[in-house]
Design a protein around this motif. Sequence first.
Motif, short mmCIF file in Angstrom:
data_model
loop_
_atom_site.label_atom_id
_atom_site.label_comp_id
_atom_site.label_asym_id
_atom_site.label_seq_id
_atom_site.Cartn_x
_atom_site.Cartn_y
_atom_site.Cartn_z
N ALA A 93 26.70 -69.70 -33.95
CA ALA A 93 26.95 -68.28 -34.21
C ALA A 93 25.97 -67.46 -33.40
N ASN A 94 26.40 -66.31 -32.96
CA ASN A 94 25.41 -65.37 -32.46
C ASN A 94 25.85 -63.95 -32.71
N ARG A 95 24.87 -63.11 -32.77
CA ARG A 95 25.15 -61.70 -33.01
C ARG A 95 24.11 -60.87 -32.29
N ASN A 96 24.51 -59.83 -31.67
CA ASN A 96 23.55 -59.01 -30.94
C ASN A 96 22.99 -57.92 -31.85
N GLY A 97 22.17 -57.09 -31.28
CA GLY A 97 21.61 -55.97 -32.03
C GLY A 97 20.49 -56.37 -32.98
N ASN A 98 19.59 -57.23 -32.49
CA ASN A 98 18.44 -57.61 -33.31
C ASN A 98 17.64 -56.36 -33.64
N ILE A 99 17.29 -56.19 -34.90
CA ILE A 99 16.47 -55.04 -35.20
C ILE A 99 15.00 -55.43 -35.35
N SER A 100 14.70 -56.72 -35.26
CA SER A 100 13.30 -57.13 -35.30
C SER A 100 12.99 -57.96 -34.07
N GLU A 101 11.78 -57.76 -33.55
CA GLU A 101 11.36 -58.53 -32.39
C GLU A 101 10.71 -59.84 -32.81
N ASN A 102 10.45 -60.00 -34.08
CA ASN A 102 9.70 -61.18 -34.53
C ASN A 102 10.43 -62.02 -35.55
N LEU A 103 11.38 -61.44 -36.25
CA LEU A 103 12.03 -62.18 -37.32
C LEU A 103 13.39 -62.66 -36.84
N ASN A 104 13.86 -63.69 -37.50
CA ASN A 104 15.08 -64.33 -37.05
C ASN A 104 16.04 -64.47 -38.21
N SER A 105 17.03 -63.68 -38.20
CA SER A 105 18.02 -63.81 -39.26
C SER A 105 19.24 -63.00 -38.84
N PHE A 106 20.40 -63.50 -39.25
CA PHE A 106 21.60 -62.71 -39.00
C PHE A 106 21.57 -61.44 -39.85
N GLY A 107 20.74 -61.49 -40.88
CA GLY A 107 20.58 -60.29 -41.69
C GLY A 107 19.88 -59.18 -40.95
N LEU A 108 19.28 -59.52 -39.80
CA LEU A 108 18.56 -58.51 -39.03
C LEU A 108 19.22 -58.25 -37.69
N ALA A 109 20.49 -58.52 -37.61
CA ALA A 109 21.23 -58.22 -36.39
C ALA A 109 22.43 -57.39 -36.79
N ASN A 110 22.64 -56.29 -36.10
CA ASN A 110 23.75 -55.45 -36.54
C ASN A 110 24.68 -55.06 -35.40
N GLY A 111 24.71 -55.87 -34.35
CA GLY A 111 25.55 -55.53 -33.21
C GLY A 111 27.01 -55.89 -33.43
N ASP A 112 27.83 -55.48 -32.49
CA ASP A 112 29.27 -55.74 -32.60
C ASP A 112 29.66 -57.06 -31.96
N ASN A 113 28.76 -57.60 -31.16
CA ASN A 113 29.12 -58.84 -30.47
C ASN A 113 28.81 -60.02 -31.36
N ILE A 114 29.81 -60.42 -32.07
CA ILE A 114 29.64 -61.52 -33.03
C ILE A 114 30.47 -62.69 -32.53
N PHE A 115 29.84 -63.82 -32.47
CA PHE A 115 30.54 -65.00 -32.00
C PHE A 115 30.32 -66.11 -33.01
N LEU A 116 31.36 -66.76 -33.36
CA LEU A 116 31.24 -67.80 -34.37
C LEU A 116 32.23 -68.89 -34.02
N THR A 117 31.73 -70.10 -33.95
CA THR A 117 32.67 -71.19 -33.69
C THR A 117 32.18 -72.44 -34.38
N SER A 118 33.09 -73.37 -34.49
CA SER A 118 32.76 -74.59 -35.21
C SER A 118 33.57 -75.73 -34.62
N ASP A 119 33.01 -76.88 -34.55
CA ASP A 119 33.84 -78.05 -34.25
C ASP A 119 33.42 -79.24 -35.08
#
Lengths: 1190, 602
Positions: A681-707
């Motif tokens: 998964a990835n999502r753009n629009g990180n709102i933190s430069e130090n923390l890592n969570s999808f909870g801190l990304a609010n961009g429109d570019n969302i990619f999700l895949t699974s195999d």
Amino acid sequence: MKIKLIKRRSLFKKRLLFLCMRTFIFLLCTSVFSFNTITSFAQVKVTISTDKIASVDEVFNIIQKQTKYRFLYPQDLFVDAPKVHLKKGEIEIKKLLNQSIQQKDINFKFSENNTIVIEKLNISQKPVSRKLQGIKISGVITDSNNQPLPGASIFEKGTVNGAQSDFDGNFSLTVSDSNAVLVVSFLGYITQEIKVGEQTIINVTLLDDTAKLEEIVVVGYGTQKKINVTGAVSKIDAQDFQNNLGPSTGQLLQGISPNLNVTLSDGDINNEADINVRGIGSINGGQPLILIDGVQGNLNRINPRDIESISVLKDAASASIYGARASFGVILITTKKAKEGDVKINYTNNFGWSTPTINTDNFITDGLEWARLSDRLSLLENTSTYLGYTEEDYAYLEARRQDPSLPSVLIKNVNGAERYVHYGNTDWWNTVFENWQPQSEHNINLSGGSKKINFYLSGRYLTRKGIYKINPDVLDTYTLRSRIVAKPADWIEIGNSTNIFNKNYTHPATNTRRLNNANNSENWRKYTFHASPLYLPTNPDGSLIIKGAYTNNRDIADGTFADLINGKSKGVEKDFEVFNTSNVTLNLAKGLKVNADYSFRKRQQSEWVRIIASPYTNQPNGEGVSLYKPNTQTYKELERNSLYQAINAYAEYKLKPTKNIEMTSLVGFNQEWNSFKRNIANRNGNISENLNSFGLANGDNIFLTSDQEEWAIRAGFYRFSFNFSEKYLVELNGRFDLSSRFPTGDRLGFFPSTSIGWIISKEDFWAKLNTPINRFKLRASIGELGNQNVGAYDYLSTFSINQSNYIVEDAQINYLTTPQPVSSNFTWERAKTLNLGIDLGIFNNRLTTSFDWFQRDVVDMLTQGKQLPSVYGATEPEENAADLQTRGFEFSIEWRDQFKLGNSDFKYNTSFVLGDSRTFITKFDNPNGDITQFYVGKELGEIWGYTVESFFQSDDEYLNHADQTLVNERITNNYLINHPVAGDIRFQDTNGDGVISPGALTLDDHGDLKRIGNTNTRYNYAIRLGAEYKGFDINIFGQGIMQRDWNPGTDNGFFWGPFARQYQNFYPQSVVSNSWTPENPNAYFPRLAVYAERGGPYEGAQLGVNSDKYLQNAAYFRIKNITLGYTLPQSISSKLSLDSVRLYATGVNLFTFSPLYKNNPDRTVDPEQLGNGNAYPFTKTYAFGIDIKL
Amino acid sequence: MLIHLQKLMPLALISNFNKTAMKKIILTFLIFSFLTSCNNDDFLERTPISELSPENSFNTAQDLELYTNSFYNDLSGFGGVIERDNLSDNILFNGIPNEQTGLRLVPSEAGSSGWSWGDLRKINIFFENFERCDDEDAVKEYSGVAYFFRALFYYNKIKRFGDVPWYDEVIGSTDTDLLLKPRDSRVFVVEKMIEDIDRAIENLNTDQASDRVNRWTALALKSRICLFEGTFRKYHSNLNLPGAETLLTLAAEAAERVIQESPYSLYSTGNTGIDYRDLFASESAIESEVMLTRRYSSDLDVVNSINYYFTSPTQQDVGLTKSIVDTYLMSDGTAFTSQPNYETLEFNAETSNRDPRMEQTIRTPGYTRIGNSNEVLPDFSASISGYQIAKYVADESQDGFEAGFQDIPIMRYAEVLLNFAEAKAELGTLTQADLDASITLLRSRVGMPALNLSNANSTVDPILQSRYPNVEGSNQGVILEIRRERRVELVLEGFRYDDLMRWKNGKALEDHFKGMYFSGFGAFDINGDSTLDVEIFQGSPTTTAPQSVEIGGVISLSNGSSGNLVPFLDRPKSFDESRDYLYPIPFGDIQLNPNLEQNPNW
């Protein structure tokens, strides 16, 4: 404290044990054996066919075989009895028995039918001493660790006069005279002969006989005595690699065994080694099957110090019991088992520092020099310079050269704004990369136990720091292994082992970095771009610079250096694996053993990468700051879970129907199944430069895949082996495999093999030859293996959802992929191997050597089906339509010996291994003989290329030469010329048609191309030297290849330097001086020209096409390891209450010799690593450590 | 021996042995039952768990949508649209394409160089499966999409190769009849294409969304295809291909339907100085005019390098040729080439009072970047001709490599207008009303006077006449003016090379194209602000002009020491009329299929 307590108790125990054993030996030595009846029995003679060391049981077997007499005695009566040294020739039974069991307090009773019942006596008999005239010798027999060897035999050569060492290793023997030679032997050690001379005290140290005949070798689903092995099996003892330093087991195996080829693609601290056995297995590639204690596992995820031994099964006969996955060889890893007895603790560590193997000091780092060269090159092919610096700037650079105190950055008005103009001499390599990378390793293991239950526990911590200076990459791995074996009764053994592997890898990231380490090489490529030494890493106010003042679109290292320096972008990879095996062994009846085991391996990998765009500007006062590629700013995660399970169950029955025949049969069942799932998964629009969570990304570019994927195999296997008189050996192996990777009807594969062995040295006539060769074995095997190395669902035409680059309504649309056609007859690849081998032991096995020749025919390889007209519109479905043949050999030779130097033993050994293979296509549907494809007769790795005659020395010379437009395409397109000029390469018109061309690229018409070399490694070899003296030990290990051709390829700035790109960084200085100029007409390189290497291998740029002149000889020899150790004298270590203490220093990859350096005098290319240079460099390492046993 | 041993053993031991034996038997039994318990029949049946087989799909409207979504990937973007003009006489760049040197080779590798058929197979798989879907509306709509893309696929094939085999089914690997089929005549293939595009027109919806195909894009494509083929057959009269007139009629009709029925119009805010520029530099395609677009987005990290391509040195250094610069009319509607000394005017004079589309296509004096009021001059290091491209170039934040995100129009209403006028003119049925409904609209958007039919035909531009010598008849004048209009309006949109081919104007590629004019060596003030801007030099520069162009390297002056910049002057250029209108079929494919005939003279 605890350890001390244990120690004291164990010392007490040890003393008690000493006392018991001494008493026992005393009793044995003083017992007497006499025959009081039937002299006829005593006078019967038996023939001993060859000198050997035999157990008492074996002596009875010999007598039973040759006489009518039968012995009856409790099964374990002689289990602990010392071995007997038998001399070749005839001997009376009486003498033989005397010699064999003289030391036993034993009584013989004759009963009817010539049966002799042997019983243990409760009362000791009176000793009878024997006196001989001569010299009395005494001494101590010890092993290489200075431990006394009780029970070693000491004989006077050529006589039956002998003695045995006592519990402290002491012996005394009276020999006839000073010409006597003592023969000192002990099972498992190399027999030594010592001239008595004037000595009366002779202390002897016996060397381990690692090549000994009785050695046990792990084979598929069992073990065999090495002497009885008929396949091509190499055994690697832990000691062969454990003293070396290497982050993972894979790397440690390099060069250890011939044709076990270990390669690393780059020096990334997180990289794992690739392994292949006997060269190219299939055009579809393939890895050897790696089994850890019988279950498939990953070599790199177990602690190298937990390994007891490794068997490499190279031929079909030894591997066919693993059928479908064994075509590329099998590597069996046996881990250490607990040893009964007191708890032993072993702690080792080491601390090391690594530095690149390539020389990074000779890159051009002088800004002015670099800029002048870059301008010169730019103007060759463009209307303007790439840098855009003016003569005024150069004047300033000159001034700065004279007066370095002048500021390195000026503020100028450029393009309507005040901007920083840089005049630096930046050494970018040393700005972003570390020269010394620390690492350390700690290892501890404990083992011990009782007869009923014992345990082994080990832990390892390895930490390595990578090359990045700011925000460095760090690898931490933790390995924990435990093994418990319980023997509740003598017929049952239950075990459980667990291996836990935990890895944590932190790395810096840049705007081009992707998940899964996937784009690391892309990063390295970017590092070499546009980073002129003129630019300083930061502006005077500390802001980052990506675009220089003059050239708004040139991004220094494509922004990657700024990202590294900014240090906000990073990522972490975690890998956690639990591997557990439970097994039970039942000895159901004499000779019948049943094993069953169940294993699971649960692996969880997770990764995240956070990309934060770096702010940059070339303007002062905080103006003009913008973010570099904000569109790449994103947060990504990957989760991968897999569960692998395996069941093995097999029964072995050993049978001895007659005296001379031993038969073993083994039948078994195996099934394995695996499932994995991956989410990305990835999502753009990180709102933190130090923390890592999808909870801190609010961009429109969302990619999700699974195999997800599942596969399963189920198999039945067997082995029947026959041993006739220990001389003739026959073995049949086979396996029935069912795999889910094939369509229902084509799932079954049957893979049989046969092997035979003849131990000639056991034949009666051998002894008469009186050769120093004491062992001579011939082996031959033939068999067939399968390859199920195809995708789980390759036989099905499927499609799935993918994300398109096509945007509809502000989102990338999803689409269904196009189902690919599949062939209807999709089944196993098969590999048929013929193996011929010979094993020799010479000079009492001091010299051992072995040679194997093999031919492997891989048939029905899955390959793209016959080429169809392009209107078909898809890649031709894979069919089982290609064959290849590999031929090669393995050779190994080892010498081990010792002699007295002063009062101490000097022990030394040396070995050499050599392996080679070549692979040819024997069937491939390529009727036109297209040389860019496989064709019948093609050797894998072959390189087609042109022949270089010389350089054109004048601009007109081309008029009298063949048309070179095709191979000069890049130059004629980019430069003002339509023909080669002075300093360009003059290719030979080999077919005389007036054009330098690749023809139709077919066998019939290949223009001026010919085969000029081969990329495959040939003649892989390794040399080892080891010596020990007075507590010091040294080991030198070198590995190399004798033949390999290498074409540096395109975009390889580390080799081609400025020929690659005019804005390349990190290129060797020497390339410029080695280029053609009218003054240097015999230079190695042609006239300087950028992009001269960027073209295809057949048509394109003059350096881009393959040619004999620029084909490199990439053979090399590398001192892989030098280790110096010192073991403290026992007297000191025991004062410290320690069993032993060894200090050592080691160096890895210290010296490298290669003809490649001739054309790369700055040594910017590593001959082992090769590649295009855009990769993490290999390293050399210096380390020291300590090894403590207590 | 065992027996004897047992004899020796005490009885107790023997009974113990039996107990043990029982345990052994039980344990062995347990192991076996464990083994058999995991022995289920479908253990080896591992069907895909995250993939589908075709048999399980094509059932719902969503399935059809998802499958046809893959067709959109085949739409060309930068390479097929903007960069494609490099093949033509519109563009000078740092190389000469083989199409202009006669050095094109018969490619060896099968399936290479345009002879690839994967996209067709993808579409035909749809046609083999789509009827499984019960949703009739979806079947209609998405089959329309598939027909559109199949027509587009074959349009590109016939353009390049002429005759090609027609396939409307998925070819099996053993289907030798189909695999070894000879080429179908382009007449047959075009018939089938028109069938396809007519079905697409019938089935597709009329929603105005520039990222999806609809009835109007299908009609526009039909006009494009029919105009191409109609004029091709008309001008390549040596090939004796029938039906030119029918095709031109179809082209005009299709275009007319778009003009009359569709909601599209030319984008105009009334600002004649920037509307044309904004149409291409706009971050989001302007949907009132752009009928089909390839979208880019910074947020989605789907980016292009358009600014980078046009503004950076060491890319292809593209620039317009003098020939197209000369084609732009004066702002009063007269031909620039009727100006005195038009060939030797210096840049500032040359670019004054021209069709406003010129200053929106290249950097002219006074040019400023979008979002910046600094005047910038052409960068000679990024444009080999000096006529540096401004069309498509968005604001400076998008200048870096892969930093651009302006949408690329693939099909726009202006083309339909041009198709309509040209088809009508070629048919001889063009009226002033037709012109007013087409060409005049294009001109008035940029403030140019209307094109007058009778004037155009009565005063034929001699320069155009010499450029297109095979245009004849009563409409010669207006046809030439429509061609002028088409070249100017659609520059860098990928049409020019195809236009030259269909008009049988290949010889136009033989000249060495020229760039900006300089009267000699030395420094020049090219924008009339009295500061020296660029020095044209031999050897080394003698002034401190901020830019310099070296003569004698890649670049020459057309008259030696004066004239236009001409790169690669010593490289021969040629166009073989008997061969070069079509591309060669790869040698590999001809070997694989002996029934496949090579194009003439290759």
